[in-house]
Design an enzyme around this catalytic site. Structure first.
Site, PDB file in Angstrom:
ATOM      1  N   HIS A  68      -0.615  13.393  19.673  1.00 53.85           N
ATOM      2  CA  HIS A  68      -0.030  14.738  18.763  1.00 53.85           C
ATOM      3  C   HIS A  68      -1.281  15.542  18.404  1.00 53.85           C
ATOM      4  CE1 HIS A  68       3.915  12.951  16.869  1.00 53.85           C
ATOM      5  NE2 HIS A  68       3.718  12.495  18.305  1.00 53.85           N
ATOM      6  N   TYR A 124       5.569  17.014   6.944  1.00 50.76           N
ATOM      7  CA  TYR A 124       5.398  16.500   5.719  1.00 50.76           C
ATOM      8  C   TYR A 124       6.078  17.634   4.853  1.00 50.76           C
ATOM      9  CZ  TYR A 124       1.292  13.588   7.324  1.00 50.76           C
ATOM     10  OH  TYR A 124       0.738  12.604   7.758  1.00 50.76           O
ATOM     11  N   PRO A 148      -1.191   7.095   1.338  1.00 56.67           N
ATOM     12  CA  PRO A 148      -1.177   7.105   2.725  1.00 56.67           C
ATOM     13  C   PRO A 148      -0.681   8.473   3.281  1.00 56.67           C
ATOM     14  CG  PRO A 148       0.716   6.045   1.606  1.00 56.67           C
ATOM     15  CD  PRO A 148      -0.220   6.183   0.713  1.00 56.67           C
ATOM     16  N   LYS A 188      -5.103   7.742   6.309  1.00 54.44           N
ATOM     17  CA  LYS A 188      -6.608   7.315   6.394  1.00 54.44           C
ATOM     18  C   LYS A 188      -6.741   5.711   6.213  1.00 54.44           C
ATOM     19  CE  LYS A 188      -8.205  11.339   7.033  1.00 54.44           C
ATOM     20  NZ  LYS A 188      -7.752  11.449   8.490  1.00 54.44           N
ATOM     21  N   TYR A 231      -7.961  15.789   8.762  1.00 54.81           N
ATOM     22  CA  TYR A 231      -6.607  15.205   9.262  1.00 54.81           C
ATOM     23  C   TYR A 231      -6.939  14.223  10.397  1.00 54.81           C
ATOM     24  CZ  TYR A 231      -1.682  13.580   9.965  1.00 54.81           C
ATOM     25  OH  TYR A 231      -0.642  12.901  10.210  1.00 54.81           O
TER      26      TYR A 231
HETATM   27  P1  FAS Z   1      -4.865  -5.659   5.215  1.00 53.92           P
HETATM   28  O1  FAS Z   1      -4.359  -5.772   3.869  1.00 53.92           O
HETATM   29  O2  FAS Z   1      -3.838  -5.249   6.525  1.00 53.92           O
HETATM   30  O3  FAS Z   1      -5.018  -7.274   5.861  1.00 53.92           O
HETATM   31  C1  FAS Z   1      -5.838  -8.015   4.913  1.00 53.92           C
HETATM   32  C2  FAS Z   1      -5.413  -9.496   5.205  1.00 53.92           C
HETATM   33  O4  FAS Z   1      -6.050 -10.526   4.355  1.00 53.92           O
HETATM   34  C3  FAS Z   1      -3.895  -9.727   5.278  1.00 53.92           C
HETATM   35  O5  FAS Z   1      -3.291 -10.251   6.424  1.00 53.92           O
HETATM   36  C4  FAS Z   1      -3.766 -10.677   4.030  1.00 53.92           C
HETATM   37  O6  FAS Z   1      -2.745 -11.652   4.105  1.00 53.92           O
HETATM   38  C5  FAS Z   1      -5.274 -11.567   4.163  1.00 53.92           C
HETATM   39  N1  FAS Z   1      -5.543 -12.100   2.935  1.00 53.92           N
HETATM   40  C6  FAS Z   1      -5.276 -11.553   1.473  1.00 53.92           C
HETATM   41  N2  FAS Z   1      -5.807 -12.271   0.573  1.00 53.92           N
HETATM   42  C7  FAS Z   1      -6.505 -13.340   1.388  1.00 53.92           C
HETATM   43  C8  FAS Z   1      -7.137 -14.828   1.145  1.00 53.92           C
HETATM   44  N3  FAS Z   1      -7.301 -15.071  -0.148  1.00 53.92           N
HETATM   45  N4  FAS Z   1      -7.497 -15.612   2.131  1.00 53.92           N
HETATM   46  C9  FAS Z   1      -7.469 -15.186   3.269  1.00 53.92           C
HETATM   47  N5  FAS Z   1      -6.682 -14.122   3.764  1.00 53.92           N
HETATM   48  C10 FAS Z   1      -6.286 -13.267   2.776  1.00 53.92           C
HETATM   49  N6  FAS Z   1      -2.228   3.037   5.876  1.00 53.92           N
HETATM   50  C11 FAS Z   1      -1.990   4.420   6.606  1.00 53.92           C
HETATM   51  O7  FAS Z   1      -2.946   5.115   7.309  1.00 53.92           O
HETATM   52  N7  FAS Z   1      -0.634   4.929   6.933  1.00 53.92           N
HETATM   53  C12 FAS Z   1       0.161   4.171   6.131  1.00 53.92           C
HETATM   54  O8  FAS Z   1       1.238   4.652   6.254  1.00 53.92           O
HETATM   55  C13 FAS Z   1       0.007   3.286   5.367  1.00 53.92           C
HETATM   56  N8  FAS Z   1       1.111   2.623   4.638  1.00 53.92           N
HETATM   57  C14 FAS Z   1       0.990   1.350   3.890  1.00 53.92           C
HETATM   58  C15 FAS Z   1       2.016   0.768   3.244  1.00 53.92           C
HETATM   59  C16 FAS Z   1       1.694  -0.180   2.730  1.00 53.92           C
HETATM   60  C17 FAS Z   1       2.724  -1.175   1.844  1.00 53.92           C
HETATM   61  C18 FAS Z   1       0.120  -0.784   2.381  1.00 53.92           C
HETATM   62  C19 FAS Z   1      -0.016  -2.009   1.425  1.00 53.92           C
HETATM   63  C20 FAS Z   1      -0.807  -0.226   3.150  1.00 53.92           C
HETATM   64  C21 FAS Z   1      -0.302   1.043   3.904  1.00 53.92           C
HETATM   65  N9  FAS Z   1      -1.244   1.683   4.398  1.00 53.92           N
HETATM   66  C22 FAS Z   1      -1.203   2.696   5.449  1.00 53.92           C
HETATM   67  C23 FAS Z   1      -2.727   1.233   4.572  1.00 53.92           C
HETATM   68  C24 FAS Z   1      -2.913   0.136   5.429  1.00 53.92           C
HETATM   69  O9  FAS Z   1      -2.511   0.271   6.737  1.00 53.92           O
HETATM   70  C25 FAS Z   1      -4.333  -0.720   5.393  1.00 53.92           C
HETATM   71  O10 FAS Z   1      -5.210   0.526   5.252  1.00 53.92           O
HETATM   72  C26 FAS Z   1      -4.675  -1.432   6.429  1.00 53.92           C
HETATM   73  O11 FAS Z   1      -3.599  -2.617   6.461  1.00 53.92           O
HETATM   74  C27 FAS Z   1      -6.067  -2.153   6.082  1.00 53.92           C
HETATM   75  O12 FAS Z   1      -6.177  -3.145   6.893  1.00 53.92           O
HETATM   76  P2  FAS Z   1      -7.083  -4.323   6.456  1.00 53.92           P
HETATM   77  O13 FAS Z   1      -8.170  -3.741   5.549  1.00 53.92           O
HETATM   78  O14 FAS Z   1      -7.294  -5.316   7.529  1.00 53.92           O
HETATM   79  O15 FAS Z   1      -6.311  -4.923   5.105  1.00 53.92           O
HETATM   80  C1  PHB Z   2       3.479   6.426   9.358  1.00 54.06           C
HETATM   81  O1  PHB Z   2       3.860   6.883  10.443  1.00 54.06           O
HETATM   82  O2  PHB Z   2       3.648   5.404   8.705  1.00 54.06           O
HETATM   83  C2  PHB Z   2       2.635   7.615   8.496  1.00 54.06           C
HETATM   84  C3  PHB Z   2       2.253   8.578   9.318  1.00 54.06           C
HETATM   85  C4  PHB Z   2       1.318   9.435   8.512  1.00 54.06           C
HETATM   86  C5  PHB Z   2       0.990   9.291   7.082  1.00 54.06           C
HETATM   87  C6  PHB Z   2       1.600   8.038   6.573  1.00 54.06           C
HETATM   88  C7  PHB Z   2       2.277   7.142   7.225  1.00 54.06           C
HETATM   89  O3  PHB Z   2       0.357  10.302   6.515  1.00 54.06           O
END
Ligand code: FAS
Ligand code: PHB
Length: 392
Positions: free
Chosen positions: A72, A201, A293, A297, A385
């Protein structure tokens, strides 16, 4: 058990770190508290920056990402009933972002790890980290009714915001910065074609909306909702009706509705831990920071942390140098705080904050008008971005 690096968490940060260390010949074990299917079932990020794309390529796993990811070169801002395209590619001298779901990236990483027969302990309970302020850190966990111990040189805390690693740091050794937003994002995933070629957005009187996608046949939508809302109270029909009210005529006409494959509400917060290193334990990804989000990032910051941490470990084992390890926290935090600022700014610009009153609303509209009318302001949005360059 004995390994060089014990990684806690099999999300994108832990899996990507494990893959990069494996490619460099550094032994590592990942301990994950959930099952692999559970990790894959979490629907999260959708946008990859070039830094992340390059790192996935460095890990040797870019094939499906390049085949299926959608490049994109722009995004659209919708406010006061009009859409304005921000030419990311044009304002950044040719940079783009890629639409490729975090779920797919996690699947690629999991499959590569299994194919290399690397040790990953899923469904581990009572995970604990010990002696990380010594030269002989340890990890313990329970599995199949038995307590296991991993002796290692380093612990990588990739266990997310609710993980055990940051929680194990003595209170006096850590500083946490946090801002909680007064709303959440209600997300819906559906096998329906996106309403537009690029992401929209929207800042509307009813609140923020985001039209995103995972492919040409799978869409991801978000609505700003009050923190008191429960996802059970949102039927698919209610979601589609509300989204439709937040779109312009063109998108409303193109909107194809369908059954939700996933629906969830995520709270929004800005959060940073300082430092990110505690003796022989290092925090990477959501374990050390959270962004709202809006700026896409979260996943990309996790990737840049992993770039710095994998480089530091490789330098330690190959050159017996501790320079990268000693500078890890400072290098990550410099990039983290810039992403925190951008994510806070874009969230403040695109969401409704009733508590700021009519004056606040007029200021927000003036900033949006200025943004889309100024090449300088649009360039600032675009370069943040697509992702700021990663400094050595
Ligand atoms: P993660 O949280 O993905 O992974 C951590 C892992 O550690 C998990 O699998 C968990 O089960 C495990 N863990 C936790 N405690 C533990 C323990 N005690 N022992 C062993 N394992 C354990 N980012 C975007 O850029 N765009 C988005 O749209 C977006 N939407 C999101 C929506 C939600 C609901 C959430 C919570 C986050 C969102 N994020 C988004 C951010 C997300 O993408 C994170 O930045 C990304 O998952 C980060 O990856 P990790 O650091 O690996 O953490
Ligand atoms: C998504 O596709 O999940 C998404 C894309 C852009 C954002 C946040 C989430 O800023």
């Amino acid at each position: 058990m004995r390994t060089q690096v014990a990684i806690i968490g099999a999300g994108p940060a832990g899996l990507l770190l494990g893959q990069l260390l494996h490619k460099a010949g550094i032994d590592n074990i990942i301990v994950e508290r959930q099952s692999g299917d559970y990790v894959l079932g979490r629907i999260r990020a959708g946008i990859l920056e070039q830094v992340t794309i390059d790192l996935v390529d460095e890990a040797g796993l870019g094939q499906r990402m390049h085949a299926e990811g959608l490049v994109h070169g722009g995004i659209e801002l919708l406010f006061k009933g009009e859409r304005h395209r921000i030419d990311l590619n044009g304002f950044t001298g040719g940079k783009n972002v890629m639409v490729y779901g975090q779920t797919e990236l996690t699947r690629d990483l999991m499959e590569a790890r299994a194919a290399a027969d690397l040790q990953t302990v899923y469904s581990a309970s009572q995970v604990a980290v010990h002696d990380f302020d010594s030269s002989q850190p340890r990890v313990t966990f329970e599995k199949d009714g038995q307590v296991h111990e991993i002796r290692c040189d380093f612990i990588a805390g990739c266990d997310g915001f609710h993980g055990v690693c940051r929680a194990s740091v003595p209170e006096g050794a850590i500083t946490e910065y946090e801002k909680v937003y007064p709303f959440g994002w209600l997300g819906l995933l559906s096998d329906t074609p996106p309403v537009s070629e690029e992401l929209i957005y929207a800042n509307t009187p009813r609140g923020f909306a985001l039209c995103s996608q995972r492919s040409l046949t799978r869409s991801r939508y978000y609505l700003q909702v009050p923190l008191t809302d429960k996802v059970e109270a949102w039927s698919d029909d209610a979601f589609w009706a509300e989204l439709s009210l937040r779109l312009d005529d063109e998108a409303r006409e193109r909107l194809v509705t369908g059954p939700s494959l996933e629906k969830s509400i995520a709270p929004l917060r800005s959060f940073v831990t300082e430092p990110l290193r505690f003796g022989r334990m290092f925090l990477a990804g959501d374990a050390g920071h959270i962004v709202p989000p809006t700026g896409a990032k979260g996943l990309n910051l996790a990737a840049s942390d992993v770039k710095y941490l994998s480089t530091a470990f490789i330098e330690f084992y190959r050159e017996r140098s501790e320079a990268g390890i000693d500078h890890y926290s400072q290098r990550c935090l410099s990039r983290i705080w810039k992403a925190e600022r951008f994510s806070w700014w874009f969230t403040s610009l695109m969401h409704r904050f009733p508590e700021t009153g009519e004056f606040g609303q007029k200021i927000q509209e003036a900033e949006l008008d200025y943004l889309v009318g100024s090449a300088a302001a649009s360039t600032a949005l675009a370069e943040n971005y697509v992702g700021l360059p990663i400094k050595a």
